[in-house]
Design an enzyme around this catalytic site. Structure first.
Site, mmCIF file in Angstrom:
data_model
loop_
_atom_site.group_PDB
_atom_site.id
_atom_site.type_symbol
_atom_site.label_atom_id
_atom_site.label_comp_id
_atom_site.label_asym_id
_atom_site.label_seq_id
_atom_site.Cartn_x
_atom_site.Cartn_y
_atom_site.Cartn_z
ATOM 1 N N ALA A 205 0.842 -1.206 0.000
ATOM 2 C CA ALA A 205 0.000 0.000 0.000
ATOM 3 C C ALA A 205 0.878 1.257 0.000
ATOM 4 O O ALA A 205 0.614 2.217 -0.723
ATOM 5 C CB ALA A 205 -0.931 -0.014 1.214
ATOM 6 N N CYS A 256 -0.423 -7.312 -7.713
ATOM 7 C CA CYS A 256 -0.413 -7.147 -6.252
ATOM 8 C C CYS A 256 -0.961 -5.832 -5.728
ATOM 9 O O CYS A 256 -1.771 -5.830 -4.807
ATOM 10 C CB CYS A 256 1.001 -7.314 -5.745
HETATM 11 C C1 UGA Z 1 5.385 -5.305 -5.995
HETATM 12 C C2 UGA Z 1 6.308 -4.879 -4.847
HETATM 13 O O1 UGA Z 1 7.282 -3.944 -5.336
HETATM 14 C C3 UGA Z 1 7.023 -6.081 -4.257
HETATM 15 O O2 UGA Z 1 7.784 -5.689 -3.134
HETATM 16 C C4 UGA Z 1 5.977 -7.112 -3.826
HETATM 17 O O3 UGA Z 1 6.585 -8.280 -3.329
HETATM 18 C C5 UGA Z 1 5.139 -7.473 -5.031
HETATM 19 O O4 UGA Z 1 4.476 -6.306 -5.537
HETATM 20 C C6 UGA Z 1 4.116 -8.503 -4.594
HETATM 21 O O5 UGA Z 1 3.312 -8.218 -3.705
HETATM 22 O O6 UGA Z 1 4.193 -9.631 -5.099
HETATM 23 P P1 UGA Z 1 5.734 -5.889 -8.576
HETATM 24 O O7 UGA Z 1 4.270 -5.644 -8.672
HETATM 25 O O8 UGA Z 1 6.290 -7.151 -9.124
HETATM 26 O O9 UGA Z 1 6.202 -5.820 -7.034
HETATM 27 O O10 UGA Z 1 6.527 -4.713 -9.318
HETATM 28 P P2 UGA Z 1 6.884 -3.188 -8.925
HETATM 29 O O11 UGA Z 1 8.288 -2.955 -9.293
HETATM 30 O O12 UGA Z 1 6.499 -2.859 -7.565
HETATM 31 O O13 UGA Z 1 5.993 -2.358 -9.950
HETATM 32 C C7 UGA Z 1 4.570 -2.303 -9.835
HETATM 33 C C8 UGA Z 1 4.021 -1.285 -10.797
HETATM 34 O O14 UGA Z 1 4.346 0.037 -10.386
HETATM 35 C C9 UGA Z 1 4.558 -1.400 -12.229
HETATM 36 O O15 UGA Z 1 3.498 -1.209 -13.146
HETATM 37 C C10 UGA Z 1 5.569 -0.289 -12.319
HETATM 38 O O16 UGA Z 1 5.761 0.158 -13.621
HETATM 39 C C11 UGA Z 1 4.911 0.763 -11.456
HETATM 40 N N1 UGA Z 1 5.860 1.754 -10.928
HETATM 41 C C12 UGA Z 1 6.855 1.381 -10.077
HETATM 42 C C13 UGA Z 1 5.708 3.086 -11.278
HETATM 43 O O17 UGA Z 1 4.803 3.456 -12.040
HETATM 44 N N2 UGA Z 1 6.571 4.010 -10.755
HETATM 45 C C14 UGA Z 1 7.579 3.651 -9.900
HETATM 46 O O18 UGA Z 1 8.331 4.563 -9.452
HETATM 47 C C15 UGA Z 1 7.722 2.307 -9.565
#
Ligand code: UGA
Length: 436
Positions: A205, A256
């Protein structure tokens, strides 16, 4: 599980699943998911101390520790539909374990679940097991897709929650000794069960909240002429804020963030905290708004109509280095553009065409959606390009060539701010990125 097998050769790791097709894929040359570095690890340990099998009962009988890693999707029916987690797979696993196990076991919740699920598992085990002893632990996973192997090799922390009884504490130490093969002990956090379960939801969150916060500011930047990357950089230098997870985008996706926040919202409502629920729900609402705002910006820039215009969508996965498309912002953007009767041509380096069609259209047909094999093919004759995933290969495209093949005026909507916008304007593109 592959990482445990890789780091602890004396531990036999057996991955079992009822789905024989999936197990066959894990036993084949082509693994069912794309994740950098995973192939090497699986192939090194498979058949040695990493076994994939569809014999679930045998897997349960033989194990000392059972990690439960089944799906916990958002409920689509009945009470809590659209928000609460569907625990039917967790419950069914607990019942199977109770039925089959004949020796004491440690049950580890690896799936992301609502707070107090361990209690449910404990009750089901206790009342169906015929006296076999079980300890239930919560051990949420924090890896992110695309960097899973790196994250597992050097996790920021490992979290283990257990009961405050002697048996519970012993179980925690047994699991800690597994991770202890490669994770320093001071990074292994021990808590009570509920703290551990809740921490997982809260971590996601908070991460998602940062993205919605910066995305909300991106809209203000577009209105005022500020540049959101510059704002993010300036605030991120404050060590209390920090630079990570401040990249404005077309919206977060993945299996997630949305699911876990909605789950948190449901919990808050359930415990009579509607103000807290409303606070967190805004994070998801802002994210939805951002996706639609991006599509609306494309339509607005193209003189308020995209009907019969070709729009190239580059990238469909929810982030780079994965072929996962769950909740990808690309789905919402493609749907909005199709509703406006645009001809949408998608290219993604890793996501198969069938998956893209299924995600956008479900079982429907729509001749306006096509999927092609290269960014060049997608862009040919297009009025606009929308970049929706930050794949590295998009940075190296020959944009002069692409510009030459497009309908003019040619637009680029950089939903990830990965390109050098000034250079593109130099070629002749009309460029807009998030927050610019
Ligand atoms: C996320 C969490 O980062 C992990 O710690 C967690 O274990 C995982 O969910 C889970 O619960 O399994 P994930 O969804 O694989 O990991 O990938 P993220 O890197 O967190 O990215 C999620 C989304 O946010 C993506 O669409 C990414 O492009 C976006 N994002 C990320 C942004 O738009 N801006 C950012 O600065 C970072």
């Amino acid at each position: 599980m592959a990482m445990i097998a890789y780091k602890a050769h004396d531990i036999e790791v057996k991955v079992v699943d009822l789905n024989e097709e999936r197990i066959a894929a894990w036993n084949s040359e082509t693994l069912p998911i794309y994740e950098p570095g995973l192939d090497e690890i699986v192939k090194e340990r498979r058949g040695k101390n990493l076994i994939f099998s569809s014999d679930v009962h045998e897997g349960i009988r033989a194990a000392d520790i059972i990690f439960v890693a089944v799906n916990t999707p958002t409920k689509t029916y009945g009470v809590g539909a659209g928000r609460a987690a569907d625990l039917r797979f967790i419950e069914s696993v607990a019942r199977t374990i109770a039925e089959v196990a004949t020796t004491p076991k440690i049950i580890v919740e690896k799936s992301t679940i609502p707070v107090k699920t361990a209690e449910t598992i404990k009750q089901i085990l206790a009342e169906n097991s015929g006296g076999v002893e079980f300890q239930v632990l919560s051990n949420p996973e924090f890896l992110a897709e695309g960097t899973a192997v790196e994250d597992l090799l050097a996790p920021d922390r490992v979290l283990i929650g257990g009961e405050l009884t002697e048996g519970g504490q012993k179980a925690i130490e047994t699991l800690a000794s597994v991770y202890g093969r490669w994770v320093p002990d001071d990074q292994i956090i021990r808590t009570n069960l509920w703290s551990s379960e809740l921490s997982k939801l809260v971590a996601n969150a908070f991460l998602a909240q940062r993205i919605s916060s910066i995305n909300s500011i991106s809209a203000l930047c577009e209105a005022t002429g500020a540049n959101v990357d510059e704002v993010a950089n300036a605030i991120g230098k404050d060590s209390r804020i920090g630079p990570k997870f401040l990249k404005a985008s077309v919206g977060f996706g993945g299996s997630c963030f949305q699911k876990d926040i909605l789950n948190l919202v449901y919990l808050c409502d359930h415990f009579g905290l509607p103000e807290v629920a409303a606070y967190w729900e805004e994070v998801v609402k802002m994210n939805d708004w951002q996706k639609h705002r991006f599509a609306a910006k494309i339509v607005g820039s193209l003189f308020n109509t995209v009907a019969d215009k070709k729009i190239a969508v580059l990238g469909f996965a929810f982030k780079k280095d994965t072929n996962d498309t769950r909740e990808s912002a690309a789905i919402a953007v493609c749907r909005d553009l199709l509703t406006e009767q645009a001809n949408v041509t998608v290219y993604d380096p890793k996501v198969p065409a069938d998956e893209i069609r299924k995600d956008v259209l479900g079982d429907e047909e729509n001749h306006r959606l096509s999927v092609v094999e290269s960014a060049y093919a997608a862009s040919e004759g297009a009025h606009a390009i929308a970049i929706l995933t930050e794949w590295d290969e998009f940075k190296d495209l020959d944009f002069e060539k692409i510009y030459g093949s497009m309908s003019k005026p040619a637009f680029i909507f950089d939903g990830r701010n990965i390109l050098d916008h000034a250079k593109l304007v130099g070629i002749g593109f009309r460029v807009s990125g998030i927050g610019r």
